[in-house]
Design an enzyme around this catalytic site. Structure first.
Site, PDB file in Angstrom:
ATOM      1  N   TYR A   1      21.027  37.132  87.761  1.00 42.71           N
ATOM      2  CA  TYR A   1      21.075  38.591  87.708  1.00 42.71           C
ATOM      3  C   TYR A   1      21.226  39.161  89.127  1.00 42.71           C
ATOM      4  O   TYR A   1      20.491  38.760  90.035  1.00 42.71           O
ATOM      5  CB  TYR A   1      19.785  39.087  87.048  1.00 42.71           C
ATOM      6  CG  TYR A   1      19.698  40.587  86.976  1.00 42.71           C
ATOM      7  CD1 TYR A   1      20.542  41.305  86.134  1.00 42.71           C
ATOM      8  CD2 TYR A   1      18.780  41.294  87.728  1.00 42.71           C
ATOM      9  CE1 TYR A   1      20.473  42.686  86.060  1.00 42.71           C
ATOM     10  CE2 TYR A   1      18.697  42.674  87.665  1.00 42.71           C
ATOM     11  CZ  TYR A   1      19.558  43.366  86.824  1.00 42.71           C
ATOM     12  OH  TYR A   1      19.474  44.724  86.763  1.00 42.71           O
TER      13      TYR A   1
ATOM     14  N   ARG B   1      -4.576  52.243  86.643  1.00 43.92           N
ATOM     15  CA  ARG B   1      -3.678  51.270  87.292  1.00 43.92           C
ATOM     16  C   ARG B   1      -4.174  49.863  87.013  1.00 43.92           C
ATOM     17  O   ARG B   1      -3.412  48.930  86.832  1.00 43.92           O
ATOM     18  CB  ARG B   1      -3.569  51.525  88.806  1.00 43.92           C
ATOM     19  CG  ARG B   1      -2.751  50.462  89.502  1.00 43.92           C
ATOM     20  CD  ARG B   1      -2.269  50.792  90.917  1.00 43.92           C
ATOM     21  NE  ARG B   1      -2.995  51.796  91.621  1.00 43.92           N
ATOM     22  CZ  ARG B   1      -4.184  51.611  92.238  1.00 43.92           C
ATOM     23  NH1 ARG B   1      -4.756  50.428  92.224  1.00 43.92           N
ATOM     24  NH2 ARG B   1      -4.762  52.610  92.859  1.00 43.92           N
TER      25      ARG B   1
ATOM     26  N   ASP C   1      13.413  33.073  84.044  1.00 42.37           N
ATOM     27  CA  ASP C   1      13.772  34.408  83.567  1.00 42.37           C
ATOM     28  C   ASP C   1      14.352  34.221  82.166  1.00 42.37           C
ATOM     29  O   ASP C   1      15.461  33.734  82.000  1.00 42.37           O
ATOM     30  CB  ASP C   1      14.790  35.039  84.528  1.00 42.37           C
ATOM     31  CG  ASP C   1      15.208  36.450  84.111  1.00 42.37           C
ATOM     32  OD1 ASP C   1      15.042  36.802  82.920  1.00 42.37           O
ATOM     33  OD2 ASP C   1      15.712  37.193  84.974  1.00 42.37           O
TER      34      ASP C   1
ATOM     35  N   LYS D   1      15.286  44.833  77.913  1.00 47.71           N
ATOM     36  CA  LYS D   1      16.397  44.312  77.128  1.00 47.71           C
ATOM     37  C   LYS D   1      15.969  44.027  75.682  1.00 47.71           C
ATOM     38  O   LYS D   1      15.635  44.940  74.970  1.00 47.71           O
ATOM     39  CB  LYS D   1      16.978  43.087  77.839  1.00 47.71           C
ATOM     40  CG  LYS D   1      17.140  43.266  79.362  1.00 47.71           C
ATOM     41  CD  LYS D   1      18.153  44.331  79.771  1.00 47.71           C
ATOM     42  CE  LYS D   1      18.078  44.724  81.241  1.00 47.71           C
ATOM     43  NZ  LYS D   1      18.224  43.637  82.191  1.00 47.71           N
TER      44      LYS D   1
HETATM   45  C1  LIG Z   1      17.863  43.453  83.608  1.00 48.43           C
HETATM   46  C2  LIG Z   1      17.487  42.131  84.118  1.00 48.43           C
HETATM   47  C3  LIG Z   1      16.524  41.978  85.130  1.00 48.43           C
HETATM   48  C4  LIG Z   1      15.859  43.161  85.809  1.00 48.43           C
HETATM   49  O1  LIG Z   1      15.053  43.883  84.928  1.00 48.43           O
HETATM   50  P1  LIG Z   1      14.847  45.487  85.001  1.00 48.43           P
HETATM   51  O2  LIG Z   1      13.996  45.752  83.814  1.00 48.43           O
HETATM   52  O3  LIG Z   1      16.196  46.109  84.936  1.00 48.43           O
HETATM   53  O4  LIG Z   1      14.173  45.779  86.305  1.00 48.43           O
HETATM   54  C5  LIG Z   1      16.195  40.695  85.514  1.00 48.43           C
HETATM   55  N1  LIG Z   1      16.790  39.607  84.959  1.00 48.43           N
HETATM   56  C6  LIG Z   1      17.726  39.732  83.997  1.00 48.43           C
HETATM   57  C7  LIG Z   1      18.336  38.505  83.423  1.00 48.43           C
HETATM   58  C8  LIG Z   1      18.111  40.979  83.539  1.00 48.43           C
HETATM   59  O5  LIG Z   1      19.054  41.091  82.605  1.00 48.43           O
END
Ligand SMILES: *Cc1c(COP(=O)(O)O)cnc(C)c1O
Length: 381
Positions: free
Chosen positions: A98, A46, A170, A195
């Protein structure tokens, strides 16, 4: 080292025990010690794992950051970041964000006494006005999801510095190939690695990158203390995915441009939201802070009719109807009922997420096939 070399080499060494050129998957939960405390830097998985370390070093390099940490999901990364705050602290966040981020802020952290203010961040005067003596962080997504608004990171960084608060970005939609917020003055970058970084729709993962030693130490403490760590197999898959990030992104951008132009000229399409258009309200900011405009876009059909939108959403074949984005395959989505369903309709519509809005994640297939797929779907309405 240039970006297109970093994706393949940064932070990575051949395995010292065998010379294996690919980082091995250290599928282990613990490490043997010769005597208590006599170990090779690894005690429990961990806390530390060599496959994860390699990925963290690579991720840091992609964002020109000193420190990178990865988490079992993007939400796990955000959860860990917000845990650096304490009750009474405030966060000024963009209102076009998001859905899952909005949900964790309002449904989870407000309960613990952290206050979130959601505002449009094209208005810097409003950002300044929203900062109080308790504000500890500005949270921004750019390009925003799903409206593809562009927010000026440099201008926000100036405000954050003036008020001595953290600017967190983000960067999921742009990926580090198109935009590096730390270079523009941000203190922290977050990614849903799920993504573009992973890129093959086979892993869920998140990451945080920063140059701030004290913040990195606090985040590493929380990573271990709270435990939202990814497994080594997933770290390997992401390392593998990142090796083609630059090649994939180049094609996402090329296909994105072709499809955005196809849509904007289509008689059945009313509006297209894509930052590459000179008519986009923040095109100049996009040009100055991004190296390309990406393959994400949203559009509304003429008449703004929900039933027509549903027909298009269910009639494409190469564009699969699914949540998520950034994979090699093209996806079509309906933000109002899918990614943004957790935001109340009234809030959603304020930022433009109407029921007839359709979002595309343009993949790296042959663009002529993608256009034909859309054309066939439009013919059904
Ligand atoms: C998908 C997404 C998240 C969350 O991420 P996960 O990997 O699904 O937990 C946060 N911000 C944006 C812009 C996203 O597209």
């Amino acid at each position: 080292m240039k970006f297109n070399t970093k994706t393949i080499h940064a932070g990575l060494e051949p395995d010292p025990s065998t010379g294996a050129i690919m980082t091995p998957i250290f599928q282990t939960s613990t490490y043997v010690q010769a005597a208590p405390g006599d170990h090779k830097g690894y005690e429990y998985a961990r806390t530390q794992n060599p496959t994860r370390n390699a990925l963290q070093n690579n991720l840091a390099a992609l964002e020109n950051a000193k420190h990178g940490l990865c988490f079992s999901s993007g939400m796990g990364a955000i959860d860990t970041l917000v845990k650096t705050l304490v009750p009474g602290d405030e966060v000024v966040s963009t209102n076009d964000l998001y859905g899952g981020t909005y949900r964790i802020y309002t449904k989870v952290f407000e309960k613990y006494g952290i206050k979130f203010t959601f505002i449009p961040m094209n208005d810097m005067a409003l950002v300044t006005k929203s900062i109080t003596s308790k504000t500890k962080m500005i949270w921004v997504e750019t390009p925003t999801n799903p409206m593809l608004n562009i927010i000026d990171i440099k201008a926000l960084a100036q405000i954050a510095k003036q008020h001595k608060i953290m600017l967190a970005v983000d960067n999921t939609f742009a990926s580090p190939y198109l935009q590096n917020p730390i270079d523009l003055g941000a203190d922290l970058v977050m990614h849903s690695v799920t993504k573009y970084l992973g890129g093959h729709s086979d892993v869920v993962m998140g990451a945080l990158m920063t140059n701030d030693d004290a913040l990195a130490e606090q985040l590493a403490f929380l990573q271990n203390a709270c435990g939202a760590v990814p497994g080594p197999q997933d770290c390997f898959l992401v390392l593998r995915g990142i090796k083609t990030l630059h090649v994939r992104m180049q094609r996402h951008c090329e296909n994105g441009e072709r499809i955005a132009n196809y849509l904007v000229n289509h008689p059945k399409v009313d509006r297209v939201y894509w930052p590459g258009f000179a008519s986009h309200p923040n095109h100049d900011v996009a040009k100055s802070q991004m190296r390309g405009f990406g393959g994400m876009m949203s559009f509304v059909l003429k008449g703004n009719n929900y039933d027509d939108a549903l027909k298009v959403l269910s009639q494409t074949h190469l564009f699969s109807l699914a949540e998520s984005l950034g994979g090699v395959e093209s996806l079509i989505g309906h933000p109002a009922s899918m990614t943004h369903a957790s935001i109340p309709k009234e809030e959603r519509e304020k930022s433009g997420v109407v029921d007839a809005l359709i979002r595309l994640s343009v993949g790296i297939e042959d663009v002529d096939d993608l256009i034909e797929d859309l054309e066939n779907a439009f013919a059904k309405i």
